[in-house]
Structure formats: structure tokens, C-alpha cells
Design a protein around this motif. Structure first.
Motif, PDB file in Angstrom:
ATOM      1  N   ASP A 162      -8.847  -3.129  -3.983  1.00 53.30           N
ATOM      2  CA  ASP A 162      -7.911  -3.778  -3.057  1.00 53.30           C
ATOM      3  C   ASP A 162      -7.533  -2.895  -1.881  1.00 53.30           C
ATOM      4  OD1 ASP A 162      -6.412  -1.948  -4.447  1.00 53.30           O
ATOM      5  OD2 ASP A 162      -4.942  -3.377  -5.217  1.00 53.30           O
ATOM      6  N   CYS A 163      -8.248  -1.779  -1.684  1.00 53.62           N
ATOM      7  CA  CYS A 163      -7.968  -0.873  -0.572  1.00 53.62           C
ATOM      8  C   CYS A 163      -9.260  -0.542   0.163  1.00 53.62           C
ATOM      9  CB  CYS A 163      -7.345   0.438  -1.057  1.00 53.62           C
ATOM     10  SG  CYS A 163      -5.739   0.277  -1.828  1.00 53.62           S
TER      11      CYS A 163
ATOM     12  N   LEU B 270       0.826  -1.205   0.000  1.00 51.79           N
ATOM     13  CA  LEU B 270       0.000   0.000   0.000  1.00 51.79           C
ATOM     14  C   LEU B 270       0.859   1.253   0.000  1.00 51.79           C
ATOM     15  CD1 LEU B 270      -2.667   1.520   0.141  1.00 51.79           C
ATOM     16  CD2 LEU B 270      -2.670   1.159   2.628  1.00 51.79           C
ATOM     17  N   ASP B 271       1.927   1.262   0.782  1.00 50.87           N
ATOM     18  CA  ASP B 271       2.801   2.437   0.802  1.00 50.87           C
ATOM     19  C   ASP B 271       3.576   2.574  -0.504  1.00 50.87           C
ATOM     20  OD1 ASP B 271       2.416   3.725   3.458  1.00 50.87           O
ATOM     21  OD2 ASP B 271       2.962   1.735   4.161  1.00 50.87           O
ATOM     22  N   GLN B 272       3.888   1.461  -1.143  1.00 50.89           N
ATOM     23  CA  GLN B 272       4.493   1.549  -2.472  1.00 50.89           C
ATOM     24  C   GLN B 272       3.520   2.197  -3.459  1.00 50.89           C
ATOM     25  OE1 GLN B 272       6.525  -2.061  -3.845  1.00 50.89           O
ATOM     26  NE2 GLN B 272       6.641  -2.782  -1.721  1.00 50.89           N
ATOM     27  N   VAL B 273       2.242   1.860  -3.339  1.00 47.03           N
ATOM     28  CA  VAL B 273       1.221   2.478  -4.190  1.00 47.03           C
ATOM     29  C   VAL B 273       1.148   3.979  -3.926  1.00 47.03           C
ATOM     30  CG1 VAL B 273      -1.276   2.635  -4.591  1.00 47.03           C
ATOM     31  CG2 VAL B 273      -0.171   0.392  -4.455  1.00 47.03           C
ATOM     32  N   LEU B 274       1.113   4.372  -2.658  1.00 47.49           N
ATOM     33  CA  LEU B 274       0.976   5.789  -2.313  1.00 47.49           C
ATOM     34  C   LEU B 274       2.218   6.585  -2.702  1.00 47.49           C
ATOM     35  CD1 LEU B 274      -0.756   5.364   1.168  1.00 47.49           C
ATOM     36  CD2 LEU B 274      -1.816   6.164  -0.949  1.00 47.49           C
ATOM     37  N   PHE B 275       3.409   6.062  -2.421  1.00 47.19           N
ATOM     38  CA  PHE B 275       4.639   6.734  -2.843  1.00 47.19           C
ATOM     39  C   PHE B 275       4.607   6.972  -4.355  1.00 47.19           C
ATOM     40  CE2 PHE B 275       6.334   6.335   1.226  1.00 47.19           C
ATOM     41  CZ  PHE B 275       7.686   6.614   1.309  1.00 47.19           C
ATOM     42  N   THR B 276       4.331   5.906  -5.097  1.00 45.28           N
ATOM     43  CA  THR B 276       4.367   5.988  -6.557  1.00 45.28           C
ATOM     44  C   THR B 276       3.345   6.998  -7.071  1.00 45.28           C
ATOM     45  OG1 THR B 276       5.121   3.687  -6.711  1.00 45.28           O
ATOM     46  CG2 THR B 276       4.108   4.649  -8.678  1.00 45.28           C
ATOM     47  N   TRP B 277       2.145   6.956  -6.541  1.00 41.04           N
ATOM     48  CA  TRP B 277       1.091   7.869  -7.009  1.00 41.04           C
ATOM     49  C   TRP B 277       1.455   9.331  -6.702  1.00 41.04           C
ATOM     50  CZ3 TRP B 277      -2.325  11.452  -5.006  1.00 41.04           C
ATOM     51  CH2 TRP B 277      -3.367  11.844  -5.847  1.00 41.04           C
ATOM     52  N   LEU B 278       1.927   9.599  -5.499  1.00 34.77           N
ATOM     53  CA  LEU B 278       2.253  10.976  -5.112  1.00 34.77           C
ATOM     54  C   LEU B 278       3.440  11.510  -5.916  1.00 34.77           C
ATOM     55  CD1 LEU B 278       1.777  10.555  -1.270  1.00 34.77           C
ATOM     56  CD2 LEU B 278       0.449  12.099  -2.726  1.00 34.77           C
TER      57      LEU B 278
ATOM     58  N   LYS C 166      -6.183  -8.067   1.481  1.00 35.47           N
ATOM     59  CA  LYS C 166      -5.218  -9.153   1.343  1.00 35.47           C
ATOM     60  C   LYS C 166      -4.715  -9.323  -0.086  1.00 35.47           C
ATOM     61  CE  LYS C 166      -6.796 -11.914   5.289  1.00 35.47           C
ATOM     62  NZ  LYS C 166      -7.365 -13.212   5.730  1.00 35.47           N
ATOM     63  N   ASP C 167      -5.531  -8.934  -1.060  1.00 35.50           N
ATOM     64  CA  ASP C 167      -5.148  -9.178  -2.443  1.00 35.50           C
ATOM     65  C   ASP C 167      -4.374  -8.021  -3.071  1.00 35.50           C
ATOM     66  OD1 ASP C 167      -7.267  -7.431  -2.405  1.00 35.50           O
ATOM     67  OD2 ASP C 167      -8.283  -8.296  -4.148  1.00 35.50           O
ATOM     68  N   ILE C 168      -3.999  -7.013  -2.267  1.00 33.82           N
ATOM     69  CA  ILE C 168      -3.303  -5.866  -2.850  1.00 33.82           C
ATOM     70  C   ILE C 168      -1.922  -6.273  -3.344  1.00 33.82           C
ATOM     71  CG2 ILE C 168      -2.278  -5.069  -0.683  1.00 33.82           C
ATOM     72  CD1 ILE C 168      -2.799  -2.192  -1.685  1.00 33.82           C
ATOM     73  N   LYS C 169      -1.535  -5.720  -4.461  1.00 36.59           N
ATOM     74  CA  LYS C 169      -0.208  -5.965  -5.026  1.00 36.59           C
ATOM     75  C   LYS C 169       0.505  -4.629  -5.198  1.00 36.59           C
ATOM     76  CE  LYS C 169      -1.059 -10.273  -7.521  1.00 36.59           C
ATOM     77  NZ  LYS C 169      -2.350 -10.552  -6.893  1.00 36.59           N
ATOM     78  N   PRO C 170       1.829  -4.604  -5.058  1.00 33.86           N
ATOM     79  CA  PRO C 170       2.557  -3.353  -5.274  1.00 33.86           C
ATOM     80  C   PRO C 170       2.492  -2.951  -6.738  1.00 33.86           C
ATOM     81  CG  PRO C 170       4.080  -5.176  -5.013  1.00 33.86           C
ATOM     82  CD  PRO C 170       2.716  -5.726  -4.709  1.00 33.86           C
TER      83      PRO C 170
ATOM     84  N   MET D 214      -8.743   8.265  -6.811  1.00 30.00           N
ATOM     85  CA  MET D 214      -7.932   7.100  -7.157  1.00 30.00           C
ATOM     86  C   MET D 214      -8.256   5.913  -6.253  1.00 30.00           C
ATOM     87  SD  MET D 214      -5.059   5.148  -6.129  1.00 30.00           S
ATOM     88  CE  MET D 214      -3.964   6.163  -5.113  1.00 30.00           C
ATOM     89  N   LEU D 215      -8.336   6.145  -4.945  1.00 31.90           N
ATOM     90  CA  LEU D 215      -8.561   5.054  -4.007  1.00 31.90           C
ATOM     91  C   LEU D 215      -9.952   4.446  -4.154  1.00 31.90           C
ATOM     92  CD1 LEU D 215      -6.866   6.592  -0.828  1.00 31.90           C
ATOM     93  CD2 LEU D 215      -6.012   4.689  -2.205  1.00 31.90           C
TER      94      LEU D 215
END
Length: 311
Positions: A221-222, A24-32, A241-245, A215-216
Motif C-alpha cells: 500500500d506504499c 502514511l504518517d501515522q504508519v511512519l510515526f508508529t514504526w519509528l 489509495k488503499d492504505i490504512k492507518p 519494512m516499506l
């Protein structure tokens, strides 16, 4: 946050690098970061506390020509005070600068600017008002985190983003106190909260919050909730549980599975069909002691297959 162990092998993928950087933090870092880049925001990237490089590797992927990426960490060196030394010995005994550099260079052609020192030196090493993104994940002690937040305030651009790790972990109350003190008394405005990190700005959070919410809400998966508190809009997101980076380039050491290797099963792959068990076999498994059940399973699996009927 459990203590990860350093690996001597070269990573092939980002998730092979030891450390604490959930999908999830990889998703947020990348998006921001991509949002900043799409809007032409330019500025330095800064990480205080790098461990073995997992988040630094992702940050370095977003460094553009003319931007400086700075990493500051003790890397197992001498801490400035007794409490910090005890924390370093407990959680980061396996950390070395060589391990960080090896991991980073697996994914990048050159290192960021590396400062092997306590984070307290950063205000003398980076010019004020030059950073667009700061990740704070160094000490867990209140006084140090408070000063790191103050340094981030001075180093960030007006709408720059700061990310504070471990702001609500059970074992890091000093980070929690410093974080919420900054929100209540030092002008920090939250953008969103993940399980481990608070994302904030000293600028106006509303434009980025509106786009982030959109976006969310499109992601299955969030989980998402929005709560008001002390005049702030707190966007809380959590991973299913099914979230992927997000997709990330392989390292130079990555080796694709060979023809003899079986591909790793995915959530969308169909599992092999199982032969239905007889009623007597189900009862045996349910009622017999475990040691007898295991012996029965071994005997059944060793039995040769029954010949197919003729015709």
C-alpha cells in the motif's frame, strides 16, 4: 493543507479528530517510535504546534513511565509578531486549548505537559539533550521554523528523530527553505520523506534507513523510491489509495455499531449484485438530458416488482 474545522462532538476513533495526519504518517510515526522503544531508547517526546491533538494523541500513546511528553502551542492566544498573528487568524481561528484537551483526554487518562506559548520559549522549558522524538508543526514562517529546527537540534538525543511538517506544501515556502537549509548547512540528515513531512536526525541515518526500506518494501500500500541528492540518500514514500492507518485504541467515547445499524462497507466486502439494465434503458441513460434521465430513474424505481412466473 486545507483548514480543518473543530468539531464539538467527542471523538470515538483517532480519525474522528480534525487535523492533518495522513495514514502514511501515522504508519511512519508508529514504526519509528516502536523501533526506539524496542531498542531501549528513552527520552522525552515533544510537539511544537498541536492544533486539535490528532498527532499528539498518537505520540502520547508511546510515552512510557518516566518519560515526559510536552506540547507547545499558542492555542489561539496572542502571537508574538504581526505575520504570525495573521497566520493564526487565517488558519487556526477555531483552535482552543479546551478543544485540544477534550480530544486528548478522550484517549488518555491525563494530559501531557501543555505550554500555551509561542514555540520560541521551548528551549527554556525543556532540558537540552533529553528528547528522543520532536514533531515540528507550528509556524509556517521561515524565521520561526529555522529557530524551531535549532531548538530541536539542542533538545534531541544524539540519534533522536525530528519530523518537519509541510516541508514541501505549495503554501508554505518558508518551511521548505528552513528545512533544506538545515539539510544543506546545519547537519540535518534526512531519514525519509512522505507527502507532507521530512523525517530526519543529526545522528547516523543509515541503520534506521535500512530497516525502514525493508519494512516499506513489504507493504503493497506504499510507493517507494530512493534518490541521491547533495550527498544524502533520500527515501521517498507515498501512500496508495488503499492504505490504512495502523491499529489504534478507541477512545472512551467509542460506541460499537448497534444491531440495527448496518456495518460500514470495507474494501474487502462484496457489493450487492445489481440487476443488469436492458439495452433500451442503457441508451436512455446515455442519450437523454440529465433532467429526463433522473425522472426516468425515479419512475423505474417506484414501479412494483414484476411477479415471478408460475411453475
Amino acid at each position: 493543507m486545507a483548514t480543518a474545522q473543530a468539531s464539538d462532538s467527542n471523538p470515538g476513533e483517532l480519525d474522528d479528530v480534525p487535523g492533518w495526519f495522513p495514514p502514511l504518517d501515522q504508519v511512519l510515526f508508529t514504526w519509528l517510535l516502536e523501533r526506539q522503544e524496542a531498542r531501549g531508547v528513552r527520552g522525552g517526546l515533544l510537539e511544537l504546534g498541536a492544533y486539535l491533538g490528532k498527532s499528539a494523541i498518537l505520540l502520547g500513546h508511546h510515552r512510557r513511565v518516566g518519560e515526559e511528553f510536552t506540547v507547545c502551542d499558542l492555542f489561539g492566544g496572542e502571537a508574538p509578531d504581526g505575520a504570525n498573528r495573521a497566520e493564526t487568524r487565517k488558519s487556526y481561528s477555531s483552535l482552543t486549548r479546551q478543544a485540544f484537551e477534550r480530544n486528548y483526554l478522550s484517549f488518555h487518562d491525563s494530559l501531557p505537559r501543555v505550554i500555551e506559548a509561542p514555540s520560541s520559549v521551548i528551549s527554556k522549558e525543556v532540558d537540552p539533550g533529553t528528547c528522543r522524538f520532536v514533531h515540528i508543526d507550528a509556524s509556517h514562517l521561515y524565521e520561526h521554523v529555522r529557530d524551531d529546527i535549532g531548538a530541536a537540534h539542542d533538545l534531541l538525543l544524539p540519534d533522536g528523530i525530528v519530523v518537519l511538517d509541510d516541508f514541501r506544501s505549495e503554501h508554505t515556502p518558508g518551511v521548505s527553505v528552513a528545512t533544506w537549509e538545515a539539510v544543506l548547512n546545519r547537519g540535518l540528515r534526512p531519514i525519509c520523506l512522505s507527502t507532507q513531512k521530512l523525517y530526519g536526525t543529526w545522528g547516523d541515518p543509515e541503520p534506521v534507513q535500512e530497516e525502514l526500506l525493508a519494512m516499506l518494501r513489504e507493504r503493497a500500500d506504499c510507493g517507494l523510491s530512493v534518490q541521491p541528492a547533495a550527498g544524502h540518500r533520500l527515501i521517498r514514500t507515498r501512500a496508495h489509495k488503499d492504505i490504512k492507518p495502523p491499529p489504534f485504541p478507541y477512545s472512551r467515547h467509542y460506541t460499537a455499531p448497534g444491531p440495527q445499524q448496518q456495518p460500514t462497507a470495507t474494501l474487502t466486502s462484496t457489493p450487492p449484485a445489481r440487476r443488469p439494465r436492458s439495452r433500451s434503458r442503457r441508451l436512455a441513460v446515455d442519450l437523454l438530458p440529465p433532467i429526463v434521465t433522473r425522472a426516468l430513474r425515479r419512475a423505474l424505481s417506484a414501479r412494483p416488482p414484476r411477479p415471478a412466473p408460475n411453475g
